[in-house]
Scaffold this motif. Structure first.
Motif, PDB file in Angstrom:
ATOM      1  N   PHE A 156       0.853  -1.193   0.000  1.00 23.33           N
ATOM      2  CA  PHE A 156       0.000   0.000   0.000  1.00 23.33           C
ATOM      3  C   PHE A 156       0.885   1.238   0.000  1.00 23.33           C
ATOM      4  CE2 PHE A 156      -2.762   3.273   1.758  1.00 23.33           C
ATOM      5  CZ  PHE A 156      -3.958   3.023   1.102  1.00 23.33           C
ATOM      6  N   PRO A 157       0.563   2.278  -0.782  1.00 26.26           N
ATOM      7  CA  PRO A 157       1.421   3.470  -0.836  1.00 26.26           C
ATOM      8  C   PRO A 157       1.555   4.143   0.531  1.00 26.26           C
ATOM      9  CG  PRO A 157      -0.163   3.472  -2.640  1.00 26.26           C
ATOM     10  CD  PRO A 157      -0.570   2.370  -1.720  1.00 26.26           C
ATOM     11  N   THR A 158       2.777   4.367   0.970  1.00 27.26           N
ATOM     12  CA  THR A 158       3.029   5.044   2.243  1.00 27.26           C
ATOM     13  C   THR A 158       3.878   6.289   2.001  1.00 27.26           C
ATOM     14  OG1 THR A 158       4.986   3.673   2.681  1.00 27.26           O
ATOM     15  CG2 THR A 158       2.881   2.911   3.582  1.00 27.26           C
ATOM     16  N   ALA A 159       3.749   7.238   2.916  1.00 30.61           N
ATOM     17  CA  ALA A 159       4.549   8.469   2.878  1.00 30.61           C
ATOM     18  C   ALA A 159       4.614   9.005   4.294  1.00 30.61           C
ATOM     19  CB  ALA A 159       3.913   9.496   1.940  1.00 30.61           C
ATOM     20  N   ASN A 160       5.817   9.321   4.762  1.00 33.91           N
ATOM     21  CA  ASN A 160       5.992   9.824   6.138  1.00 33.91           C
ATOM     22  C   ASN A 160       5.233   8.950   7.129  1.00 33.91           C
ATOM     23  OD1 ASN A 160       7.490  12.182   5.244  1.00 33.91           O
ATOM     24  ND2 ASN A 160       5.522  12.966   4.515  1.00 33.91           N
ATOM     25  N   ALA A 161       5.407   7.643   6.992  1.00 34.59           N
ATOM     26  CA  ALA A 161       4.568   6.670   7.692  1.00 34.59           C
ATOM     27  C   ALA A 161       4.979   6.473   9.149  1.00 34.59           C
ATOM     28  CB  ALA A 161       4.612   5.329   6.969  1.00 34.59           C
ATOM     29  N   PHE A 162       3.980   6.433  10.022  1.00 29.61           N
ATOM     30  CA  PHE A 162       4.175   6.008  11.402  1.00 29.61           C
ATOM     31  C   PHE A 162       4.484   4.518  11.452  1.00 29.61           C
ATOM     32  CE2 PHE A 162       3.598   5.740  15.881  1.00 29.61           C
ATOM     33  CZ  PHE A 162       2.837   4.613  16.133  1.00 29.61           C
ATOM     34  N   GLN A 163       3.800   3.739  10.607  1.00 31.78           N
ATOM     35  CA  GLN A 163       4.012   2.294  10.491  1.00 31.78           C
ATOM     36  C   GLN A 163       4.173   1.987   9.011  1.00 31.78           C
ATOM     37  OE1 GLN A 163       1.098  -0.209  12.530  1.00 31.78           O
ATOM     38  NE2 GLN A 163       1.416  -1.865  11.064  1.00 31.78           N
ATOM     39  N   ALA A 164       5.366   1.671   8.588  1.00 30.52           N
ATOM     40  CA  ALA A 164       5.678   1.579   7.167  1.00 30.52           C
ATOM     41  C   ALA A 164       5.343   0.229   6.544  1.00 30.52           C
ATOM     42  CB  ALA A 164       7.155   1.884   6.937  1.00 30.52           C
ATOM     43  N   ASN A 179      -4.761  20.000  -0.236  1.00 29.96           N
ATOM     44  CA  ASN A 179      -6.014  20.549  -0.751  1.00 29.96           C
ATOM     45  C   ASN A 179      -6.055  20.686  -2.271  1.00 29.96           C
ATOM     46  OD1 ASN A 179      -4.264  22.683  -0.997  1.00 29.96           O
ATOM     47  ND2 ASN A 179      -5.479  24.137   0.200  1.00 29.96           N
ATOM     48  N   THR A 180      -4.931  20.540  -2.946  1.00 28.25           N
ATOM     49  CA  THR A 180      -4.917  20.553  -4.411  1.00 28.25           C
ATOM     50  C   THR A 180      -5.102  19.161  -5.002  1.00 28.25           C
ATOM     51  OG1 THR A 180      -2.522  20.241  -4.612  1.00 28.25           O
ATOM     52  CG2 THR A 180      -3.313  22.506  -4.362  1.00 28.25           C
ATOM     53  N   GLY A 181      -4.956  18.129  -4.171  1.00 25.28           N
ATOM     54  CA  GLY A 181      -5.040  16.749  -4.640  1.00 25.28           C
ATOM     55  C   GLY A 181      -3.787  16.247  -5.295  1.00 25.28           C
ATOM     56  N   ASP A 182      -2.720  17.049  -5.275  1.00 25.38           N
ATOM     57  CA  ASP A 182      -1.496  16.700  -5.999  1.00 25.38           C
ATOM     58  C   ASP A 182      -0.473  15.932  -5.172  1.00 25.38           C
ATOM     59  OD1 ASP A 182      -2.355  17.945  -8.328  1.00 25.38           O
ATOM     60  OD2 ASP A 182      -1.511  19.878  -7.756  1.00 25.38           O
ATOM     61  N   SER A 183      -0.625  15.939  -3.855  1.00 25.78           N
ATOM     62  CA  SER A 183       0.438  15.403  -3.002  1.00 25.78           C
ATOM     63  C   SER A 183      -0.125  14.542  -1.883  1.00 25.78           C
ATOM     64  CB  SER A 183       1.245  16.568  -2.400  1.00 25.78           C
ATOM     65  OG  SER A 183       2.205  16.102  -1.492  1.00 25.78           O
ATOM     66  N   LEU A 184       0.502  13.383  -1.697  1.00 27.90           N
ATOM     67  CA  LEU A 184       0.195  12.521  -0.561  1.00 27.90           C
ATOM     68  C   LEU A 184       1.055  13.000   0.605  1.00 27.90           C
ATOM     69  CD1 LEU A 184      -1.434   9.969   0.271  1.00 27.90           C
ATOM     70  CD2 LEU A 184       0.554   8.621  -0.416  1.00 27.90           C
ATOM     71  N   VAL A 185       0.447  13.718   1.531  1.00 26.49           N
ATOM     72  CA  VAL A 185       1.183  14.335   2.638  1.00 26.49           C
ATOM     73  C   VAL A 185       1.707  13.254   3.577  1.00 26.49           C
ATOM     74  CG1 VAL A 185       1.059  15.963   4.565  1.00 26.49           C
ATOM     75  CG2 VAL A 185      -0.225  16.412   2.451  1.00 26.49           C
ATOM     76  N   TYR A 186       0.839  12.328   3.949  1.00 31.24           N
ATOM     77  CA  TYR A 186       1.280  11.148   4.691  1.00 31.24           C
ATOM     78  C   TYR A 186       0.324  10.001   4.422  1.00 31.24           C
ATOM     79  CZ  TYR A 186      -2.157  12.373   8.398  1.00 31.24           C
ATOM     80  OH  TYR A 186      -3.295  12.690   9.090  1.00 31.24           O
ATOM     81  N   SER A 187       0.828   8.808   4.596  1.00 29.20           N
ATOM     82  CA  SER A 187       0.023   7.604   4.479  1.00 29.20           C
ATOM     83  C   SER A 187       0.710   6.519   5.279  1.00 29.20           C
ATOM     84  CB  SER A 187      -0.114   7.177   3.013  1.00 29.20           C
ATOM     85  OG  SER A 187      -0.835   5.956   2.903  1.00 29.20           O
ATOM     86  N   THR A 188      -0.035   5.866   6.147  1.00 32.41           N
ATOM     87  CA  THR A 188       0.565   4.889   7.049  1.00 32.41           C
ATOM     88  C   THR A 188      -0.354   3.699   7.277  1.00 32.41           C
ATOM     89  OG1 THR A 188       1.610   4.617   9.227  1.00 32.41           O
ATOM     90  CG2 THR A 188      -0.328   6.026   9.136  1.00 32.41           C
ATOM     91  N   TYR A 189       0.235   2.541   7.413  1.00 30.71           N
ATOM     92  CA  TYR A 189      -0.480   1.406   7.986  1.00 30.71           C
ATOM     93  C   TYR A 189      -0.728   1.691   9.456  1.00 30.71           C
ATOM     94  CZ  TYR A 189       1.049  -1.537   3.998  1.00 30.71           C
ATOM     95  OH  TYR A 189       1.277  -2.078   2.770  1.00 30.71           O
ATOM     96  N   LEU A 190      -1.756   1.045  10.001  1.00 32.05           N
ATOM     97  CA  LEU A 190      -2.013   1.116  11.428  1.00 32.05           C
ATOM     98  C   LEU A 190      -2.662  -0.194  11.853  1.00 32.05           C
ATOM     99  CD1 LEU A 190      -1.852   2.958  13.943  1.00 32.05           C
ATOM    100  CD2 LEU A 190      -4.194   3.657  13.445  1.00 32.05           C
ATOM    101  N   GLY A 191      -1.886  -1.053  12.540  1.00 30.85           N
ATOM    102  CA  GLY A 191      -2.506  -2.264  13.016  1.00 30.85           C
ATOM    103  C   GLY A 191      -1.567  -3.429  13.211  1.00 30.85           C
ATOM    104  N   GLY A 192      -2.182  -4.508  13.693  1.00 30.86           N
ATOM    105  CA  GLY A 192      -1.478  -5.750  13.919  1.00 30.86           C
ATOM    106  C   GLY A 192      -2.013  -6.830  13.002  1.00 30.86           C
ATOM    107  N   SER A 193      -2.703  -7.811  13.564  1.00 29.89           N
ATOM    108  CA  SER A 193      -3.100  -8.972  12.781  1.00 29.89           C
ATOM    109  C   SER A 193      -4.439  -8.814  12.077  1.00 29.89           C
ATOM    110  CB  SER A 193      -3.162 -10.205  13.689  1.00 29.89           C
ATOM    111  OG  SER A 193      -4.046  -9.979  14.773  1.00 29.89           O
ATOM    112  N   GLY A 194      -5.194  -7.747  12.352  1.00 32.45           N
ATOM    113  CA  GLY A 194      -6.465  -7.582  11.632  1.00 32.45           C
ATOM    114  C   GLY A 194      -7.255  -6.386  12.095  1.00 32.45           C
ATOM    115  N   GLU A 195      -7.257  -5.300  11.305  1.00 35.11           N
ATOM    116  CA  GLU A 195      -7.976  -4.086  11.659  1.00 35.11           C
ATOM    117  C   GLU A 195      -8.689  -3.532  10.432  1.00 35.11           C
ATOM    118  OE1 GLU A 195      -5.376  -4.885  14.758  1.00 35.11           O
ATOM    119  OE2 GLU A 195      -4.727  -4.426  12.724  1.00 35.11           O
TER     120      GLU A 195
END
Length: 205
Positions: A156-164, A179-195
């Motif tokens: 999954f695409p990540t950026a500045n991720a807390f959980q990569a 707000n322009t839709g041009d940039s993924l400011v951050y994207s992170t996984y969050l979880g363990g075995s199923g969330e």
């Protein structure tokens, strides 16, 4: 035919309109002032906006030749509507995309329609090679988009991720697009075995 409306709606405190989204299999779904006037696949998302008095501002299909669902919707102070959902369409309508093609079985989509609903401000896929679903959305005072959902993708695409990296078979994700839709400011996984992520908070706008 079937029509289902999403239950996840985020409004500013002084909302200029009431937006709705969901999915439809109806070839005769009510459309007016539409970006997309016809059902393009087996199931398309729809976006409908009413003014504060309950009159129809616009109503449109949104989707491609696969299966598309609008799962969460938010409106900003200008009346632009942002929809988050998921799609299996390889030809989902795009504008200034961060990710220009479908990766895997199902990807998240994030789309913003202008206040009159006849044009896309931006629209993008976001996802990996597994199954990704958008479930919640919120906007801040600048119009930046915060959204969440679930993913089975190991890429999954990540950026500045807390959980990569994914923590299991299915994780939640949390992401922000500017707000322009041009940039993924951050994207992170969050979880363990199923969330699964289901909702977003918001600021006053």
């Amino acid at each position: 035919s079937s029509d289902v409306c999403s239950s996840d709606l985020q409004l500013p405190w002084t909302a200029p309109a009431m937006p709705m989204s969901g999915w439809t299999m109806s070839a005769n779904f009510p459309v007016s002032g539409a970006l997309q006037t016809v059902l393009a696949g087996g199931k398309n998302a729809f976006v409908t906006k009413l003014n504060p008095a309950g009159a129809l501002v616009y109503s449109s299909y949104l989707g491609g030749s696969g299966f598309d669902s609008g799962n969460a919707v938010a409106v900003d102070s200008t009346g632009s509507v942002t929809v988050v959902g998921d799609t299996t369409s390889t030809n989902f309508p795009l504008a200034h995309p961060i990710q220009a093609s479908l990766n895997g079985q199902t990807n998240v989509f994030v789309a913003r329609l202008n206040p009159t609903g006849n044009a896309l401000v931006f629209s993008t896929y976001l996802g990996g090679s597994g199954s990704d679903h958008g479930a919640g959305v919120a906007l801040d005072s600048t119009g930046a988009v915060y959204f969440t959902g679930s993913t089975t993708s190991m890429n999954f695409p990540t950026a500045n991720a807390f959980q990569a990296a994914s923590g299991g078979n299915q994780d939640a994700f949390v992401a922000k697009i500017d707000n322009t839709g041009d940039s993924l400011v951050y994207s992170t996984y969050l979880g363990g075995s199923g969330e699964i992520g289901r909702a977003s908070c918001r600021e006053r706008v």
